[in-house]
Design an enzyme around this catalytic site. Structure first.
Site, PDB file in Angstrom:
ATOM      1  N   CYS A   4     -10.722   8.563 -12.174  1.00 19.18           N
ATOM      2  CA  CYS A   4     -10.343   7.201 -11.031  1.00 19.18           C
ATOM      3  C   CYS A   4     -12.070   6.521 -11.300  1.00 19.18           C
ATOM      4  O   CYS A   4     -12.853   7.335 -11.008  1.00 19.18           O
ATOM      5  CB  CYS A   4     -10.155   7.906  -9.825  1.00 19.18           C
ATOM      6  SG  CYS A   4     -10.639   6.577  -8.668  1.00 19.18           S
ATOM      7  N   ASP A  30     -19.124  -6.012  -5.607  1.00 19.38           N
ATOM      8  CA  ASP A  30     -17.901  -5.930  -6.778  1.00 19.38           C
ATOM      9  C   ASP A  30     -18.553  -6.776  -7.920  1.00 19.38           C
ATOM     10  O   ASP A  30     -19.449  -7.741  -7.874  1.00 19.38           O
ATOM     11  CB  ASP A  30     -17.098  -7.237  -6.112  1.00 19.38           C
ATOM     12  CG  ASP A  30     -15.704  -7.147  -6.742  1.00 19.38           C
ATOM     13  OD1 ASP A  30     -14.739  -6.541  -6.014  1.00 19.38           O
ATOM     14  OD2 ASP A  30     -15.455  -7.308  -8.099  1.00 19.38           O
ATOM     15  N   ASN A  87      -5.864  -4.572  -0.533  1.00 24.27           N
ATOM     16  CA  ASN A  87      -4.804  -4.901  -1.231  1.00 24.27           C
ATOM     17  C   ASN A  87      -3.975  -3.575  -1.734  1.00 24.27           C
ATOM     18  O   ASN A  87      -4.709  -2.606  -2.112  1.00 24.27           O
ATOM     19  CB  ASN A  87      -5.158  -5.515  -2.761  1.00 24.27           C
ATOM     20  CG  ASN A  87      -5.681  -6.881  -2.495  1.00 24.27           C
ATOM     21  OD1 ASN A  87      -5.393  -7.724  -1.611  1.00 24.27           O
ATOM     22  ND2 ASN A  87      -6.649  -7.272  -3.499  1.00 24.27           N
ATOM     23  N   GLY A  93      -1.855  -7.114  -5.581  1.00 24.30           N
ATOM     24  CA  GLY A  93      -2.854  -7.062  -6.552  1.00 24.30           C
ATOM     25  C   GLY A  93      -3.891  -6.086  -6.462  1.00 24.30           C
ATOM     26  O   GLY A  93      -4.917  -6.230  -7.074  1.00 24.30           O
ATOM     27  N   HIS A  98      -7.441   3.423  -5.756  1.00 21.01           N
ATOM     28  CA  HIS A  98      -8.643   4.174  -5.004  1.00 21.01           C
ATOM     29  C   HIS A  98      -9.045   3.367  -3.699  1.00 21.01           C
ATOM     30  O   HIS A  98      -9.443   2.154  -4.143  1.00 21.01           O
ATOM     31  CB  HIS A  98      -9.835   4.622  -5.540  1.00 21.01           C
ATOM     32  CG  HIS A  98     -10.920   5.424  -4.733  1.00 21.01           C
ATOM     33  ND1 HIS A  98     -11.473   6.543  -5.122  1.00 21.01           N
ATOM     34  CD2 HIS A  98     -11.212   5.073  -3.692  1.00 21.01           C
ATOM     35  CE1 HIS A  98     -12.299   7.076  -4.201  1.00 21.01           C
ATOM     36  NE2 HIS A  98     -12.117   6.249  -3.161  1.00 21.01           N
ATOM     37  N   HIS A 100      -9.632   0.764  -1.331  1.00 21.03           N
ATOM     38  CA  HIS A 100     -11.005  -0.008  -0.951  1.00 21.03           C
ATOM     39  C   HIS A 100     -10.735  -1.156  -0.197  1.00 21.03           C
ATOM     40  O   HIS A 100      -9.521  -1.761   0.077  1.00 21.03           O
ATOM     41  CB  HIS A 100     -11.531  -0.362  -2.379  1.00 21.03           C
ATOM     42  CG  HIS A 100     -10.637  -1.002  -3.360  1.00 21.03           C
ATOM     43  ND1 HIS A 100      -9.585  -0.393  -3.974  1.00 21.03           N
ATOM     44  CD2 HIS A 100     -10.583  -2.579  -3.539  1.00 21.03           C
ATOM     45  CE1 HIS A 100      -8.929  -1.180  -4.590  1.00 21.03           C
ATOM     46  NE2 HIS A 100      -9.299  -2.332  -4.426  1.00 21.03           N
TER      47      HIS A 100
HETATM   48  P1  5GP Z   1      -8.207  -5.003  -6.213  1.00 17.52           P
HETATM   49  O1  5GP Z   1      -7.805  -5.860  -7.361  1.00 17.52           O
HETATM   50  O2  5GP Z   1      -7.853  -3.369  -6.728  1.00 17.52           O
HETATM   51  O3  5GP Z   1      -7.947  -5.115  -4.925  1.00 17.52           O
HETATM   52  O4  5GP Z   1      -9.981  -4.851  -6.401  1.00 17.52           O
HETATM   53  C1  5GP Z   1     -10.574  -4.053  -7.326  1.00 17.52           C
HETATM   54  C2  5GP Z   1     -11.999  -4.543  -7.298  1.00 17.52           C
HETATM   55  O5  5GP Z   1     -12.727  -3.834  -8.014  1.00 17.52           O
HETATM   56  C3  5GP Z   1     -11.887  -5.859  -8.186  1.00 17.52           C
HETATM   57  O6  5GP Z   1     -12.466  -7.002  -7.424  1.00 17.52           O
HETATM   58  C4  5GP Z   1     -13.015  -5.846  -9.220  1.00 17.52           C
HETATM   59  O7  5GP Z   1     -13.676  -6.889  -9.760  1.00 17.52           O
HETATM   60  C5  5GP Z   1     -13.702  -4.397  -8.692  1.00 17.52           C
HETATM   61  N1  5GP Z   1     -14.076  -3.701  -9.806  1.00 17.52           N
HETATM   62  C6  5GP Z   1     -13.393  -3.225 -10.898  1.00 17.52           C
HETATM   63  N2  5GP Z   1     -14.179  -2.342 -11.906  1.00 17.52           N
HETATM   64  C7  5GP Z   1     -15.362  -2.259 -11.249  1.00 17.52           C
HETATM   65  C8  5GP Z   1     -16.529  -1.556 -11.632  1.00 17.52           C
HETATM   66  O8  5GP Z   1     -16.777  -0.951 -12.301  1.00 17.52           O
HETATM   67  N3  5GP Z   1     -17.733  -1.889 -10.783  1.00 17.52           N
HETATM   68  C9  5GP Z   1     -17.730  -2.716  -9.603  1.00 17.52           C
HETATM   69  N4  5GP Z   1     -18.963  -3.110  -9.099  1.00 17.52           N
HETATM   70  N5  5GP Z   1     -16.534  -3.403  -9.160  1.00 17.52           N
HETATM   71  C10 5GP Z   1     -15.327  -3.070  -9.981  1.00 17.52           C
HETATM   72 ZN    ZN Z   2     -10.892   8.005  -6.744  1.00 20.76          ZN
END
Ligand code: 5GP
Ligand code: ZN
Length: 114
Positions: A4, A30, A87, A93, A98, A100
């Site tokens: 993860c 992000d 989300n 999306g 994990h 967040h």
């Molecule tokens: P989701 O699409 O799952 O709601 O959001 C995941 C978020 O994690 C996205 O906005 C993406 O830009 C961010 N993200 C993915 N990998 C990384 C990473 O390695 N570092 C950081 N800081 N953000 C990440």
């Molecule tokens: Zn995790």
């Protein structure tokens, strides 16, 4: 949860720009910001999504909301307004499995989101 990426960020195995941290939550910028202030607030405990939250996690969830309020204050946008969104699942999306919360602020935000 060996693979993860957010667990790895919590452990410092993947670098991140820390915004706030306490015993139960970690907040970081992000990597692909959608607003001038785009912070991810995550529980340090691996919880897959909203669907996997249990009553045992209630303190952790409270800390997420307290962190959001602190982050708003730190960025001078507490009165201005901001959004906290999680989300859940593929159709919403969720790309990282994990739990967040996206903290978004620093600009006018449209409603409803896409
Ligand atoms: P989701 O699409 O799952 O709601 O959001 C995941 C978020 O994690 C996205 O906005 C993406 O830009 C961010 N993200 C993915 N990998 C990384 C990473 O390695 N570092 C950081 N800081 N953000 C990440
Ligand atoms: Zn995790």
């Amino acid at each position: 949860m060996e693979e993860c990426i957010f667990c790895k960020i919590v452990k410092g195995e993947i670098p991140s720009e820390k915004v706030y941290e306490n015993d139960s939550v970690y907040a970081f910028k992000d990597i692909s910001p959608e607003a001038p202030v785009h912070v991810l607030i995550i529980p340090k405990k691996h919880i897959k999504s909203i669907n996997e939250i249990t009553r045992e996690d209630s303190e952790i969830l409270l800390e997420v909301f307290l962190a959001a309020s602190k982050i708003a204050e730190m960025n001078g946008i507490k009165e201005d307004g901001y959004r906290l969104v999680s989300n859940c699942g593929d159709r919403a999306g969720q790309t990282v499995k994990h739990l967040h919360f996206h903290f978004l602020g620093g600009r006018d935000l449209k409603w409803p989101p896409g």
